[in-house]
Design an enzyme around this catalytic site. Structure first.
Site, PDB file in Angstrom:
ATOM      1  NE  ARG A 122      -2.787  -1.610   3.160  1.00  8.34           N
ATOM      2  CZ  ARG A 122      -3.168  -1.363   4.401  1.00  8.34           C
ATOM      3  NH1 ARG A 122      -3.945  -0.326   4.666  1.00  8.34           N
ATOM      4  NH2 ARG A 122      -2.772  -2.138   5.390  1.00  8.34           N
ATOM      5  CG  ASP A 176       5.689  -2.484   9.633  1.00 10.43           C
ATOM      6  OD1 ASP A 176       5.795  -2.915  10.802  1.00 10.43           O
ATOM      7  OD2 ASP A 176       4.853  -2.925   8.823  1.00 10.43           O
ATOM      8  CE1 TYR A 227      28.967  30.371  -5.415  1.00  8.18           C
ATOM      9  CE2 TYR A 227      30.629  30.949  -7.039  1.00  8.18           C
ATOM     10  CZ  TYR A 227      30.084  30.048  -6.143  1.00  8.18           C
ATOM     11  OH  TYR A 227      30.660  28.819  -5.984  1.00  8.18           O
ATOM     12  N   GLY A 240      32.991  49.253 -10.178  1.00  7.28           N
ATOM     13  CA  GLY A 240      31.831  48.490 -10.625  1.00  7.28           C
ATOM     14  C   GLY A 240      32.030  47.980 -12.044  1.00  7.28           C
TER      15      GLY A 240
HETATM   16  C1  UD1 Z   1       0.533  -9.125  12.677  1.00  8.96           C
HETATM   17  C2  UD1 Z   1       0.026 -10.068  13.769  1.00  8.96           C
HETATM   18  C3  UD1 Z   1      -1.242  -9.470  14.356  1.00  8.96           C
HETATM   19  C4  UD1 Z   1      -0.986  -8.093  14.889  1.00  8.96           C
HETATM   20  C5  UD1 Z   1      -0.398  -7.213  13.790  1.00  8.96           C
HETATM   21  C6  UD1 Z   1      -0.005  -5.890  14.322  1.00  8.96           C
HETATM   22  C7  UD1 Z   1       0.663 -12.274  13.023  1.00  8.96           C
HETATM   23  C8  UD1 Z   1       0.223 -13.524  12.407  1.00  8.96           C
HETATM   24  N1  UD1 Z   1      -0.246 -11.332  13.179  1.00  8.96           N
HETATM   25  O1  UD1 Z   1      -0.444  -9.038  11.683  1.00  8.96           O
HETATM   26  O2  UD1 Z   1      -1.719 -10.296  15.395  1.00  8.96           O
HETATM   27  O3  UD1 Z   1      -2.156  -7.523  15.404  1.00  8.96           O
HETATM   28  O4  UD1 Z   1       0.768  -7.840  13.232  1.00  8.96           O
HETATM   29  O5  UD1 Z   1       0.387  -5.056  13.259  1.00  8.96           O
HETATM   30  O6  UD1 Z   1       1.830 -12.164  13.381  1.00  8.96           O
HETATM   31  N2  UD1 Z   1       6.684  -9.980   8.009  1.00  8.96           N
HETATM   32  C9  UD1 Z   1       7.781 -10.692   7.596  1.00  8.96           C
HETATM   33  N3  UD1 Z   1       7.607 -11.836   6.906  1.00  8.96           N
HETATM   34  C10 UD1 Z   1       6.385 -12.330   6.620  1.00  8.96           C
HETATM   35  C11 UD1 Z   1       5.253 -11.586   7.056  1.00  8.96           C
HETATM   36  C12 UD1 Z   1       5.441 -10.428   7.751  1.00  8.96           C
HETATM   37  O7  UD1 Z   1       8.920 -10.272   7.841  1.00  8.96           O
HETATM   38  O8  UD1 Z   1       6.304 -13.389   5.994  1.00  8.96           O
HETATM   39  C13 UD1 Z   1       6.892  -8.745   8.760  1.00  8.96           C
HETATM   40  C14 UD1 Z   1       6.324  -7.541   8.077  1.00  8.96           C
HETATM   41  O9  UD1 Z   1       7.306  -6.944   7.248  1.00  8.96           O
HETATM   42  C15 UD1 Z   1       5.963  -6.647   9.240  1.00  8.96           C
HETATM   43  C16 UD1 Z   1       5.625  -7.628  10.335  1.00  8.96           C
HETATM   44  O10 UD1 Z   1       6.203  -8.851   9.960  1.00  8.96           O
HETATM   45  O11 UD1 Z   1       7.070  -5.889   9.665  1.00  8.96           O
HETATM   46  C17 UD1 Z   1       4.122  -7.793  10.526  1.00  8.96           C
HETATM   47  O12 UD1 Z   1       3.580  -8.202   9.297  1.00  8.96           O
HETATM   48  P1  UD1 Z   1       2.111  -7.806   8.866  1.00  8.96           P
HETATM   49  O13 UD1 Z   1       1.791  -8.442   7.594  1.00  8.96           O
HETATM   50  O14 UD1 Z   1       1.925  -6.362   9.018  1.00  8.96           O
HETATM   51  O15 UD1 Z   1       1.332  -8.532  10.064  1.00  8.96           O
HETATM   52  P2  UD1 Z   1      -0.171  -8.869  10.091  1.00  8.96           P
HETATM   53  O16 UD1 Z   1      -0.362 -10.203   9.478  1.00  8.96           O
HETATM   54  O17 UD1 Z   1      -0.952  -7.749   9.642  1.00  8.96           O
END
Ligand code: UD1
Ligand code: CA
Length: 459
Positions: A15, A102, A369, A426
């Site tokens: 997004r 993030d 300058y 000048g």
């Molecule tokens: C996750 C939590 C959720 C929580 C939310 C808060 C899980 C399953 N769920 O949700 O309970 O309320 O965060 O924001 O953990 N990332 C990876 N690798 C992956 C997937 C994600 O590194 O395969 C990282 C993302 O870059 C991010 C973080 O993990 O920094 C969270 O990922 P995101 O997809 O935002 O988590 P949600 O599934 O929304």
């Protein structure tokens, strides 16, 4: 007890609609990930491990530093899968803190509270009460003793569970040994077909381990960045916090909502900053400094009593820029790297200064300058005067002695020295040194095509 920190940063951030990996987007001049790394720096972990995936090379290059390790997650099959990749590098039997790349404004004290509560044996979740918990994993508590029983992801939650306003922030501290074991047992049989890290909560409960939920004291510190709206909201929250700290320390900001600091600002007493100023890098303001509206100031030292009038741009880059006591700069002035202005120097509108030293009381008030120049005390440098410091291949210096007057529309062709007290008429183009006290007037006929000017004429 050994502490590992794992920062999940492999996700795509669709997004953001940007080619830049999400965690490299900037908040107050630093990447989201740099904020997270900085806030956990004081925790003295034996390892800070960043899980990278989307844009891994870029992310790793951007934050590489001693004590930071990287583990790649390809493809990205969920937060549990992310932590699985880190298992081989998790050391010892202590605590592992899991943060999100993030979620930039997590506070050191909060991270420390999670680690302390874990103490290598409890599973501790950072939770938050949300007005709108849509999308968050919900914290399921035991109605009898309030203990945490599970986290249910929004997409897997029942309508009743969706009514719960306590969400999981995405951050936790876990006993390292148990964490390694748990993530090995995760399955992806859920609504999103992902390996959910959050499923380890039910495993800990089943094993009879203590599971605690600690509530964040502000929503800001657990807010993640998923789109430009959230990025801007966190930027404002962060700027508001910085502005408040500065005002509490005595800095008068005309409007804290129109103030941006992307770096560090140190200051003396009685400092006043008008609206819409941006400070970047390292900026130092001495006692009594006044900054007018709409200035952009980066890597600069501004000494006591100096005034920076409206719309001035100062960028010291790596070399820095310094402005002496009581100097008057602007409006509409431009100071570049290596501009070193002494006390009571005046730099007026549409004057550019680069890599030049101006001694006490020197003035360049309009449309001029100065590049690669050494300017003496009380010099008056007229409108339209320039140093021709660059011959297309090399840069050369111009030296202007004390009390020299340079008239309007002069071209000083470097290398050239104007002796103390000299006056340059000048419209002169000066290609030869001028002796102290002399009047030099050199103008007129340029030799066609050859491009050189007549040497300075002595009178
Ligand atoms: C996750 C939590 C959720 C929580 C939310 C808060 C899980 C399953 N769920 O949700 O309970 O309320 O965060 O924001 O953990 N990332 C990876 N690798 C992956 C997937 C994600 O590194 O395969 C990282 C993302 O870059 C991010 C973080 O993990 O920094 C969270 O990922 P995101 O997809 O935002 O988590 P949600 O599934 O929304
Ligand atoms: Ca998320």
């Amino acid at each position: 007890m050994a502490l590992n920190i794992v920062i999940m940063a492999a996700g795509k951030g669709t997004r953001m609609k940007s080619a830049t990996p999400k965690v490299l987007h900037k908040l107050a001049g630093r990447s989201l990930l740099a904020h997270v790394l900085q806030s956990c720096e004081p925790l003295a972990a034996q390892a800070r491990i960043v899980i990278t995936g989307h844009g891994a090379e870029q992310v790793e290059a951007a934050v590489a530093a001693p004590g930071i390790g990287f583990v790649r997650q390809m493809p990205q099959l969920g937060t549990g899968h992310a932590v699985q990749q880190a298992v081989p590098v998790l050391q010892g039997e202590g605590t592992t803190l899991i943060l999100n790349g993030d979620v930039p404004l997590i506070e050191t004290a909060t991270a420390k509270a999670l680690i302390d509560a874990c103490a290598g044996h409890a599973l501790v979740l950072l939770t938050v009460d949300l007005f709108d918990p849509t999308g968050y994993g919900r914290i399921i508590r035991d109605p009898d003793d309030d203990g945490v029983l599970a986290i249910v992801e929004h997409k897997d939650a029942t309508p009743e569970q969706r009514l719960i306003h306590e969400g999981y922030s995405g951050m936790m501290a876990a006993p390292t040994g148990a964490l390694k074991r748990w993530v090995g047992q995760l399955s992806n049989a859920n609504a999103q077909g992902e390996y959910y890290l959050t499923d380890i909560v039910a495993m800990a409960v089943a094993e009879g381990l203590p599971v605690l939920g600690i509530k964040a004291h502000s929503e800001t510190e657990v807010l993640g960045v998923n789109d430009p709206v959230q990025l801007a909201q966190l930027e404002r929250a962060f700027q508001a916090r910085q502005a408040e700290d500065l005002m509490r320390a005595g800095v008068r900001l005309a409007d804290p909502a129109r103030f941006d600091l992307r770096g560090t600002l140190t200051h003396g007493q009685d400092v006043e900053i008008d609206v819409n100023c941006v400070f970047e890098g390292r900026v130092e303001l001495g006692d009594g400094v006044r900054i007018g509206a709409n200035c952009v100031i980066r890597n600069a030292r501004i000494a006591a009593g100096a005034r920076i009038h409206e719309f001035t741009h100062i960028d010291g880059e790596a070399a820095g820029a310094s402005i002496g006591e009581g100097a008057l700069i602007g409006p509409f002035a431009r100071l570049r790297p290596g501009a070193q202005l002494g006390a009571e120097v005046h730099i007026g509108n549409f004057v550019e200064v680069k890599n030049s030293t101006l001694a006490k009381g020197a003035k360049a008030n309009h449309l001029a300058y100065l590049g690669d120049a050494t300017v003496g005390e009380r010099v008056n440098y007229g409108a339209g005067a320039i140093t021709a410091n660059y011959d297309g291949a090399n840069k050369h210096r111009t030296t202007i002695g004390d009390d020299v007057h340079v008239g309007s529309n002069c071209v000083l062709v470097a290398p050239v020295t104007l002796g103390a007290g000299a006056t340059i008429g000048g419209g002169s183009t000066i290609t030869k040194d001028v002796n102290p006290g002399d009047l030099a007037v050199a103008r007129g006929k340029q030799v066609a095509l050859a491009g050189w000017a007549r040497p300075a004429k002595k009178r």
